[in-house]
Motif scaffolding. Structure first.
Motif, PDB file in Angstrom:
ATOM      1  N   ILE A 217      -2.275 -18.470 -24.171  1.00 24.22           N
ATOM      2  CA  ILE A 217      -1.718 -17.379 -23.361  1.00 24.22           C
ATOM      3  C   ILE A 217      -2.142 -16.035 -23.952  1.00 24.22           C
ATOM      4  O   ILE A 217      -2.445 -15.086 -23.216  1.00 24.22           O
ATOM      5  CB  ILE A 217      -0.187 -17.497 -23.284  1.00 24.22           C
ATOM      6  N   LYS A 218      -2.196 -15.952 -25.260  1.00 22.24           N
ATOM      7  CA  LYS A 218      -2.599 -14.700 -25.901  1.00 22.24           C
ATOM      8  C   LYS A 218      -4.084 -14.422 -25.704  1.00 22.24           C
ATOM      9  O   LYS A 218      -4.490 -13.267 -25.543  1.00 22.24           O
ATOM     10  CB  LYS A 218      -2.253 -14.742 -27.391  1.00 22.24           C
ATOM     11  N   THR A 219      -4.889 -15.464 -25.704  1.00 19.15           N
ATOM     12  CA  THR A 219      -6.327 -15.269 -25.497  1.00 19.15           C
ATOM     13  C   THR A 219      -6.688 -15.236 -24.013  1.00 19.15           C
ATOM     14  O   THR A 219      -7.801 -14.827 -23.664  1.00 19.15           O
ATOM     15  CB  THR A 219      -7.139 -16.384 -26.179  1.00 19.15           C
ATOM     16  N   GLY A 220      -5.766 -15.681 -23.150  1.00 21.38           N
ATOM     17  CA  GLY A 220      -6.051 -15.737 -21.709  1.00 21.38           C
ATOM     18  C   GLY A 220      -7.048 -16.817 -21.353  1.00 21.38           C
ATOM     19  O   GLY A 220      -7.747 -16.712 -20.339  1.00 21.38           O
ATOM     20  N   GLU A 221      -7.089 -17.868 -22.133  1.00 27.32           N
ATOM     21  CA  GLU A 221      -8.132 -18.885 -22.011  1.00 27.32           C
ATOM     22  C   GLU A 221      -7.658 -20.090 -21.197  1.00 27.32           C
ATOM     23  O   GLU A 221      -6.589 -20.643 -21.450  1.00 27.32           O
ATOM     24  CB  GLU A 221      -8.533 -19.337 -23.425  1.00 27.32           C
TER      25      GLU A 221
ATOM     26  N   ALA B  97      19.661 -15.716 -25.268  1.00 25.15           N
ATOM     27  CA  ALA B  97      18.902 -14.657 -25.947  1.00 25.15           C
ATOM     28  C   ALA B  97      17.718 -15.310 -26.640  1.00 25.15           C
ATOM     29  O   ALA B  97      17.894 -16.217 -27.454  1.00 25.15           O
ATOM     30  CB  ALA B  97      19.768 -13.917 -26.953  1.00 25.15           C
ATOM     31  N   ILE B  98      16.509 -14.868 -26.298  1.00 32.48           N
ATOM     32  CA  ILE B  98      15.292 -15.482 -26.832  1.00 32.48           C
ATOM     33  C   ILE B  98      14.431 -14.413 -27.485  1.00 32.48           C
ATOM     34  O   ILE B  98      13.908 -13.509 -26.827  1.00 32.48           O
ATOM     35  CB  ILE B  98      14.490 -16.189 -25.723  1.00 32.48           C
ATOM     36  N   CYS B  99      14.280 -14.527 -28.796  1.00 33.08           N
ATOM     37  CA  CYS B  99      13.359 -13.687 -29.556  1.00 33.08           C
ATOM     38  C   CYS B  99      11.987 -14.367 -29.562  1.00 33.08           C
ATOM     39  O   CYS B  99      11.896 -15.582 -29.704  1.00 33.08           O
ATOM     40  CB  CYS B  99      13.901 -13.510 -30.968  1.00 33.08           C
ATOM     41  N   TYR B 100      10.930 -13.567 -29.413  1.00 31.71           N
ATOM     42  CA  TYR B 100       9.569 -14.101 -29.431  1.00 31.71           C
ATOM     43  C   TYR B 100       8.654 -13.010 -29.953  1.00 31.71           C
ATOM     44  O   TYR B 100       9.068 -11.866 -30.134  1.00 31.71           O
ATOM     45  CB  TYR B 100       9.134 -14.534 -28.021  1.00 31.71           C
ATOM     46  N   ASN B 101       7.405 -13.353 -30.225  1.00 31.27           N
ATOM     47  CA  ASN B 101       6.440 -12.317 -30.600  1.00 31.27           C
ATOM     48  C   ASN B 101       5.111 -12.565 -29.911  1.00 31.27           C
ATOM     49  O   ASN B 101       4.859 -13.651 -29.385  1.00 31.27           O
ATOM     50  CB  ASN B 101       6.276 -12.228 -32.124  1.00 31.27           C
ATOM     51  N   PHE B 102       4.271 -11.558 -29.911  1.00 34.30           N
ATOM     52  CA  PHE B 102       2.944 -11.657 -29.302  1.00 34.30           C
ATOM     53  C   PHE B 102       1.865 -11.304 -30.329  1.00 34.30           C
ATOM     54  O   PHE B 102       0.869 -10.670 -30.010  1.00 34.30           O
ATOM     55  CB  PHE B 102       2.840 -10.754 -28.067  1.00 34.30           C
ATOM     56  N   MET B 103       2.083 -11.722 -31.580  1.00 34.69           N
ATOM     57  CA  MET B 103       1.100 -11.475 -32.633  1.00 34.69           C
ATOM     58  C   MET B 103       0.010 -12.545 -32.579  1.00 34.69           C
ATOM     59  O   MET B 103       0.324 -13.737 -32.566  1.00 34.69           O
ATOM     60  CB  MET B 103       1.776 -11.492 -34.009  1.00 34.69           C
ATOM     61  N   PRO B 104      -1.254 -12.168 -32.559  1.00 30.73           N
ATOM     62  CA  PRO B 104      -2.333 -13.156 -32.519  1.00 30.73           C
ATOM     63  C   PRO B 104      -2.419 -13.975 -33.805  1.00 30.73           C
ATOM     64  O   PRO B 104      -2.367 -13.424 -34.912  1.00 30.73           O
ATOM     65  CB  PRO B 104      -3.597 -12.302 -32.350  1.00 30.73           C
TER      66      PRO B 104
ATOM     67  N   ALA C   3      -3.580  -6.844 -21.553  1.00 24.73           N
ATOM     68  CA  ALA C   3      -3.657  -7.446 -20.223  1.00 24.73           C
ATOM     69  C   ALA C   3      -3.066  -8.858 -20.235  1.00 24.73           C
ATOM     70  O   ALA C   3      -2.351  -9.250 -19.302  1.00 24.73           O
ATOM     71  CB  ALA C   3      -5.101  -7.468 -19.746  1.00 24.73           C
ATOM     72  N   ASN C   4      -3.352  -9.610 -21.286  1.00 22.12           N
ATOM     73  CA  ASN C   4      -2.808 -10.958 -21.384  1.00 22.12           C
ATOM     74  C   ASN C   4      -1.294 -10.931 -21.581  1.00 22.12           C
ATOM     75  O   ASN C   4      -0.572 -11.790 -21.052  1.00 22.12           O
ATOM     76  CB  ASN C   4      -3.485 -11.709 -22.534  1.00 22.12           C
ATOM     77  N   TYR C   5      -0.818  -9.949 -22.332  1.00 23.10           N
ATOM     78  CA  TYR C   5       0.623  -9.813 -22.518  1.00 23.10           C
ATOM     79  C   TYR C   5       1.300  -9.409 -21.206  1.00 23.10           C
ATOM     80  O   TYR C   5       2.372  -9.924 -20.859  1.00 23.10           O
ATOM     81  CB  TYR C   5       0.898  -8.792 -23.617  1.00 23.10           C
ATOM     82  N   ALA C   6       0.688  -8.499 -20.471  1.00 21.18           N
ATOM     83  CA  ALA C   6       1.260  -8.080 -19.185  1.00 21.18           C
ATOM     84  C   ALA C   6       1.372  -9.271 -18.242  1.00 21.18           C
ATOM     85  O   ALA C   6       2.356  -9.396 -17.496  1.00 21.18           O
ATOM     86  CB  ALA C   6       0.396  -6.985 -18.565  1.00 21.18           C
ATOM     87  N   ARG C   7       0.387 -10.167 -18.286  1.00 17.43           N
ATOM     88  CA  ARG C   7       0.454 -11.367 -17.442  1.00 17.43           C
ATOM     89  C   ARG C   7       1.620 -12.251 -17.875  1.00 17.43           C
ATOM     90  O   ARG C   7       2.349 -12.782 -17.031  1.00 17.43           O
ATOM     91  CB  ARG C   7      -0.857 -12.139 -17.528  1.00 17.43           C
ATOM     92  N   PHE C   8       1.797 -12.410 -19.194  1.00 13.22           N
ATOM     93  CA  PHE C   8       2.931 -13.199 -19.686  1.00 13.22           C
ATOM     94  C   PHE C   8       4.247 -12.611 -19.163  1.00 13.22           C
ATOM     95  O   PHE C   8       5.115 -13.354 -18.672  1.00 13.22           O
ATOM     96  CB  PHE C   8       2.917 -13.221 -21.209  1.00 13.22           C
ATOM     97  N   LEU C   9       4.412 -11.307 -19.285  1.00  9.74           N
ATOM     98  CA  LEU C   9       5.646 -10.673 -18.829  1.00  9.74           C
ATOM     99  C   LEU C   9       5.857 -10.874 -17.330  1.00  9.74           C
ATOM    100  O   LEU C   9       6.977 -11.138 -16.881  1.00  9.74           O
ATOM    101  CB  LEU C   9       5.626  -9.183 -19.175  1.00  9.74           C
ATOM    102  N   ALA C  10       4.788 -10.765 -16.559  1.00  5.57           N
ATOM    103  CA  ALA C  10       4.898 -10.942 -15.114  1.00  5.57           C
ATOM    104  C   ALA C  10       5.295 -12.368 -14.756  1.00  5.57           C
ATOM    105  O   ALA C  10       6.001 -12.609 -13.766  1.00  5.57           O
ATOM    106  CB  ALA C  10       3.575 -10.580 -14.440  1.00  5.57           C
TER     107      ALA C  10
ATOM    108  N   CYS D 149      13.575 -10.854 -25.935  1.00 10.08           N
ATOM    109  CA  CYS D 149      13.504  -9.709 -26.858  1.00 10.08           C
ATOM    110  C   CYS D 149      12.307  -9.869 -27.782  1.00 10.08           C
ATOM    111  O   CYS D 149      12.311 -10.715 -28.671  1.00 10.08           O
ATOM    112  CB  CYS D 149      14.797  -9.523 -27.634  1.00 10.08           C
ATOM    113  N   VAL D 150      11.295  -9.038 -27.531  1.00  8.94           N
ATOM    114  CA  VAL D 150      10.055  -9.124 -28.293  1.00  8.94           C
ATOM    115  C   VAL D 150      10.260  -8.588 -29.703  1.00  8.94           C
ATOM    116  O   VAL D 150      10.912  -7.574 -29.917  1.00  8.94           O
ATOM    117  CB  VAL D 150       8.908  -8.373 -27.583  1.00  8.94           C
ATOM    118  N   HIS D 151       9.678  -9.304 -30.672  1.00  9.95           N
ATOM    119  CA  HIS D 151       9.725  -8.877 -32.064  1.00  9.95           C
ATOM    120  C   HIS D 151       8.499  -8.022 -32.360  1.00  9.95           C
ATOM    121  O   HIS D 151       7.387  -8.377 -32.004  1.00  9.95           O
ATOM    122  CB  HIS D 151       9.738 -10.106 -32.983  1.00  9.95           C
TER     123      HIS D 151
END
Length: 399
Positions: A73-77, A101-108, A212-219, A233-235
Motif C-alpha cells: 500500500i505504501k509503494t502503491g504496487e 481507536a486505531i493507531c497506525y503509521n505510514f513510515m516506509p 499520493a499513496n497515502y492519500a489513496r489509503f485515506l480515501a 490516529c496516525v503516528h
C-alpha cells in the motif's frame, strides 16, 4: 486523561498483573502474531480482550497499536483492492468487539529508528538514542546507499568514517540490530542484503509519490472508519526526517495539516507523539497540540533532548526539550471543550512512552524502550502534572 500502557501480549515480559499495579487501566496492544495485510479475526480479538479483562485487574483494551499497513500500500504496487478490503474487515471486526481507536503509521519499511538501545544515563540506567554519526556510518559504509553522503554534513561524514574504521564486526552487528529493533511483533528483521533489496522497492518513490499513496489509503479507509465509529490516529514519523533515502511525510505541522485536509472527518485523526514530533528542531509540540486538538485521539507522552548535529536521546518525561506541562494543558483544554460540547467519551487516552531502563528493569529483556520501572516513573510524573493542572483549573473556576 485515560492512563494507558502498551503491552505486547505473549511477546511481553511484563505481565498484566504488573501493569495493573502501575495504576494504568487502559491497555494499548495489537495482534502482533498476525502477518501484515491479513484480517484480524473476531475470535482472536475477543481472546485478547479476555486476557486483558482478567478478574480483579480492572484493565480494558482501549487503543489498537498498531493495525499495520502492508508495504504494498505504501509503494502503491500491484492490485491493492484485496488489501484495502482486508484492512476494512479488520476495522469492522475491532468495532464489533468495541475497540474503536486505531493507531497506525505510514513510515516506509521501518518503524521507529534508534542507533543505540542502551545509552548510559548520567544518573544511572539506560536510554534509547539516535546518533547522527552512527546512522551516517550505517548508511554510507554498511549499506552503501547511493547519495547517502548528501544527507550528512562534512563533519558528521568524517566522524562516521572514523567510527566505521575503528568498529568491530560486533559493533556493526549491534548497530544493525538496534536500527531494526523498532519493527514490532515477532517477524524477521532485515540483514544488510535484505535491506538493500527492500530499499530498491522505493527507488522511484519520492515524497510526492508516497503522499499520493497515502492519500489513496485515506480515501479507502476513512469513510469506513466514519461509518464504524472508529477513530484512526496516525503516528508521526520517528525520527521526523528522511532516513535511508526514504521520504517521511508525517513529520511536522504542515504534514499533519495536509493529512487532515485529505479527509475532513473526525475519524481522520492524530496520535500526538511528543517524542517523535519533539525530535524535529522546528516543531513546537504544545502549539501543534493546540492547532490539531480536535483531531487528537491518542497521545504518547515522552521527551527527547536534541543535539546540534541532529542526534537526540530519550530524556526523562519531565526533562528534555518539550514543555510537558504546556502540552498536557493543551490536551486538558481539549477534553474540557469536548465535555462542554456534549461528547460521550471526552477522555484522551495517553501512555507513558519510551522510559529509561532503571533498577530491576536492567537485564530483564523487555522490549527496547518499554521497561516497567522507567515507564512507571514516567506515568507517576505525568499523573502528577495532570493532577496539579486539574486542581489549578478547578481552583480558578471556583474563585
Amino acid at each position: 486523561m485515560k492512563e494507558s500502557w502498551r503491552w505486547y501480549g505473549n511477546l511481553d515480559r511484563i505481565t498484566l498483573p504488573e501493569i495493573a499495579q502501575t495504576g494504568a487501566t487502559g491497555i494499548v496492544t495489537a495482534l502482533h502474531d498476525i502477518p501484515y495485510g491479513e484480517v484480524w479475526p473476531v475470535e482472536a480479538i475477543r481472546t485478547r480482550q479476555g486476557e486483558i479483562a482478567a478478574p480483579n485487574l480492572g484493565l480494558g483494551w482501549n487503543v489498537v497499536e498498531s493495525l499495520p499497513i502492508h508495504e504494498a500500500i505504501k509503494t502503491g504496487e500491484g492490485n491493492l483492492a484485496p488489501l484495502f478490503a482486508d484492512y476494512r474487515q479488520s476495522m469492522a471486526n475491532l468495532a464489533a468487539c468495541g475497540v474503536r481507536a486505531i493507531c497506525y503509521n505510514f513510515m516506509p519499511l521501518l518503524d521507529w529508528t534508534r542507533t543505540d538501545l542502551a545509552a548510559r544515563v548520567e544518573t544511572g540506567g539506560t536510554a534509547l538514542r539516535f546518533s547522527q554519526v552512527h546512522m551516517a556510518a550505517f548508511e554510507i559504509h554498511m549499506v552503501g546507499r547511493d547519495g547517502a553522503q548528501d544527507d550528512y554534513s562534512a563533519t558528521v561524514q568524517a566522524d562516521a568514517a572514523l567510527w566505521f574504521e575503528n568498529s568491530t564486526r560486533s559493533d556493526r552487528d549491534i548497530l544493525l540490530s538496534s536500527i531494526m529493533a523498532g519493527l514490532p511483533g515477532a517477524f524477521a528483521r532485515y540483514d544488510i542484503a535484505g535491506l538493500r533489496r527492500a530499499l530498491d522497492g522505493y527507488r522511484d518513490i519520492d515524497r510526492n509519490a508516497l503522499r499520493a499513496n497515502y492519500a489513496r489509503f485515506l480515501a479507502e479507509i476513512i469513510p469506513a472508519a466514519t461509518d464504524l465509529g472508529i477513530r484512526m490516529c496516525v503516528h508521526p514519523d520517528d525520527p521526523p526526517r528522511d532516513i535511508l533515502g526514504l521520504p517521511r511525510i508525517v513529520s511536522d505541522a504542515d504534514d499533519i495539516d495536509w493529512i487532515m485536509s485529505r479527509q475532513d472527518s473526525i475519524a481522520n485523526g492524530l496520535t500526538l507523539c511528543a517524542g517523535s514530533l519533539g525530535a524535529h528542531p522546528e516543531n513546537d509540540v504544545p502549539a501543534i497540540a493546540r492547532r490539531f486538538a480536535e483531531r487528537i485521539h491518542f497521545a504518547h507522552l515522552r521527551n527527547v533532548a536534541k543535539e546540534p548535529d541532529g542526534s537526540f536521546e530519550e530524556a526523562a518525561h519531565l526533562a528534555g526539550d518539550t514543555d510537558m506541562p504546556a502540552l498536557i494543558s493543551a490536551l486538558l483544554t481539549e477534553e474540557q471543550r469536548r465535555q462542554e460540547a456534549g461528547c460521550v467519551d471526552c477522555e484522551i487516552p495517553f501512555r507513558p512512552d519510551h522510559g529509561h531502563e532503571l533498577l530491576s528493569d536492567v537485564g530483564r529483556g523487555t522490549h527496547p524502550g518499554y521497561p516497567l520501572i522507567g515507564r512507571m516513573r514516567g506515568l507517576a510524573e505525568l499523573r502528577g502534572v495532570i493532577a496539579g493542572l486539574t486542581y489549578a483549573r478547578s481552583a480558578t473556576a471556583a474563585s
